[in-house]
Design a protein around this motif. Structure first.
Motif, PDB file in Angstrom:
ATOM      1  N   HIS A  60     -13.512 -24.687 -17.080  1.00 43.80           N
ATOM      2  CA  HIS A  60     -13.934 -23.280 -17.113  1.00 43.80           C
ATOM      3  C   HIS A  60     -12.715 -22.352 -17.081  1.00 43.80           C
ATOM      4  O   HIS A  60     -12.668 -21.353 -17.811  1.00 43.80           O
ATOM      5  N   ALA A  66     -20.127 -21.525 -19.499  1.00 47.49           N
ATOM      6  CA  ALA A  66     -21.104 -22.308 -18.736  1.00 47.49           C
ATOM      7  C   ALA A  66     -22.026 -23.069 -19.690  1.00 47.49           C
ATOM      8  O   ALA A  66     -22.402 -24.211 -19.421  1.00 47.49           O
ATOM      9  N   THR A  78     -27.621 -23.343 -14.905  1.00 46.76           N
ATOM     10  CA  THR A  78     -27.727 -22.911 -13.505  1.00 46.76           C
ATOM     11  C   THR A  78     -26.892 -23.811 -12.598  1.00 46.76           C
ATOM     12  O   THR A  78     -26.175 -23.326 -11.713  1.00 46.76           O
ATOM     13  N   ARG A  81     -23.224 -23.057 -13.102  1.00 44.43           N
ATOM     14  CA  ARG A  81     -22.857 -21.796 -12.421  1.00 44.43           C
ATOM     15  C   ARG A  81     -22.764 -21.989 -10.909  1.00 44.43           C
ATOM     16  O   ARG A  81     -21.883 -21.429 -10.259  1.00 44.43           O
ATOM     17  N   TYR A  85     -19.308 -21.178  -8.891  1.00 44.53           N
ATOM     18  CA  TYR A  85     -19.233 -20.062  -7.955  1.00 44.53           C
ATOM     19  C   TYR A  85     -19.399 -20.460  -6.492  1.00 44.53           C
ATOM     20  O   TYR A  85     -19.484 -19.592  -5.624  1.00 44.53           O
TER      21      TYR A  85
END
Length: 92
Positions: A60, A66, A78, A81, A85
């Protein structure tokens, strides 16, 4: 889970005390909390997932989106991500 004959490992006095409560049944004795292994430590999957997640973060940072990562690693956008994060992963 390994089965062991209690008569082979327990002193006779303790075995007789246990027999006051249960006889002829399988009895599970959990490990002490200090000796328990966390999820995935025994099989090595925890280490493998950490390595995979670090590679996802590195990809990334090199510009992969993503959506691209989800196709590469066969994970949902999802999930990608969430990996990107998470505080403990992104600070490394």
């Amino acid at each position: 889970m390994k089965k062991t004959n209690a008569a082979k490992v327990l002193p006779v006095s303790l075995l007789r005390q246990v027999q006051c409560y249960v006889q002829g049944e399988t009895l599970y004795i959990p490990a002490l909390k200090e000796q328990r292994k966390a999820w995935g430590e025994r099989s090595g999957i925890r280490r493998q997932l950490q390595k995979r997640n670090q590679q996802i973060i590195a990809d990334h940072r090199q510009g992969a989106t993503a959506e691209q990562l989800s196709q590469t690693y066969f994970l949902s956008v999802t999930t990608i991500r969430n990996i990107l994060y998470r505080k403990d992963c992104s600070e490394k």
